[in-house]
Design a protein around this motif. Structure first.
Motif: not given
Length: 250
Positions: A137, A141, A174, A197-198, A221, A224, A227-228
């Motif tokens: 992260t 990413h 991404a 993812y980014e 998503d 993502q 990852a979040d």
């Protein structure tokens, strides 16, 4: 959460059983080829003719390859799926996970060896039940998957190269799907891959960049959200358990 000892042992046994199935299948293929060679030889005599921040797989595939022994180098090479299986076309498919589905496209023209490898492993249910074991992260990413042992050291028992379709500018947008490999070794790719993812700039090393063989078409998503949630206690695996339930390609 990182896999516990019991889970790692389960994954190890599962991997060993898969390797045994692969060995049996390839032994059968070798016998068939040998029989074909005998028949061809007989025919020839009869008619009188003479005539494989850095992303890596921790070198496990190299170890698996060395375990085969030097005399079995040709056998190891025979395990690598034929690039022709990619058919030079675009493949579509779905990576089903317990966190949600991820749809993708694979570029069989730009990265035939990588696509043939992925499609072949998916068809053998190699990825089914495996964990995505690494989340990065910071700096880059990516979510890394494809290791049946969930340790970062697993692979299919063979390696391949060279690198295909690496971006000249080292930028991986991404949605990119690319192969992981051992640092500095362009012939160490096996089964591990990563999902970007980014947008990420991943510097090339001595071997070059990383083989880009596909892109996510929907479900970014999902990645993502994984990852979040961040990393687990070990700082490597994602905090959310990410299990690949199945992979379909067509």
């Amino acid at each position: 959460m990182a896999p516990n000892k019991r889970e790692r042992e389960y994954e190890r046994r599962r991997y060993e059983k898969w390797q045994q199935r692969q060995a049996t299948r390839n032994a059968r293929r070798r016998r068939q080829r040998a029989l074909a060679a005998v028949l061809v030889g007989a025919l020839v005599i009869g008619i009188g003719i003479t005539a494989a921040v850095t992303l890596w797989d921790d070198g496990a595939d190299d170890q698996a390859a060395s375990d085969l022994g030097a005399s079995d180098a040709a056998t190891k090479d025979s395990l690598v799926p034929d690039p022709a299986l990619a058919q030079g076309r675009t493949w579509t498919g779905t990576l089903a996970t317990n966190q949600g589905d991820i749809a993708f496209e694979l570029d069989g023209a730009a990265a035939p060896q990588a696509v043939a490898n992925f499609v072949s492993l998916a068809g053998d249910a190699y990825f089914d039940g495996t964990s995505c074991h690494r989340l990065v992260t910071s700096g880059i990413h990516v979510l890394q998957c494809g290791d049946p042992t969930a340790t970062g050291t697993g692979g299919p028992g063979y390696t391949w190269g060279p690198i295909e379709n690496a971006p000249a500018d080292n930028v991986y947008p991404a949605g990119t799907i690319a192969m992981a490999r051992t640092a500095g070794d362009g012939s160490s790719m096996g089964s591990q891959f990563f999902l970007v993812y980014e947008d990420s700039t991943i510097p090339s090393d001595a071997a070059g960049g990383y083989t880009v063989f596909g892109r996510i078409t929907s479900g970014l998503d999902v990645v993502q959200a994984i990852a979040d949630a961040g990393n687990g206690a070990d700082g490597v695996a994602p905090a959310l358990d990410v299990i690949i339930e199945g992979v379909e390609t067509q």
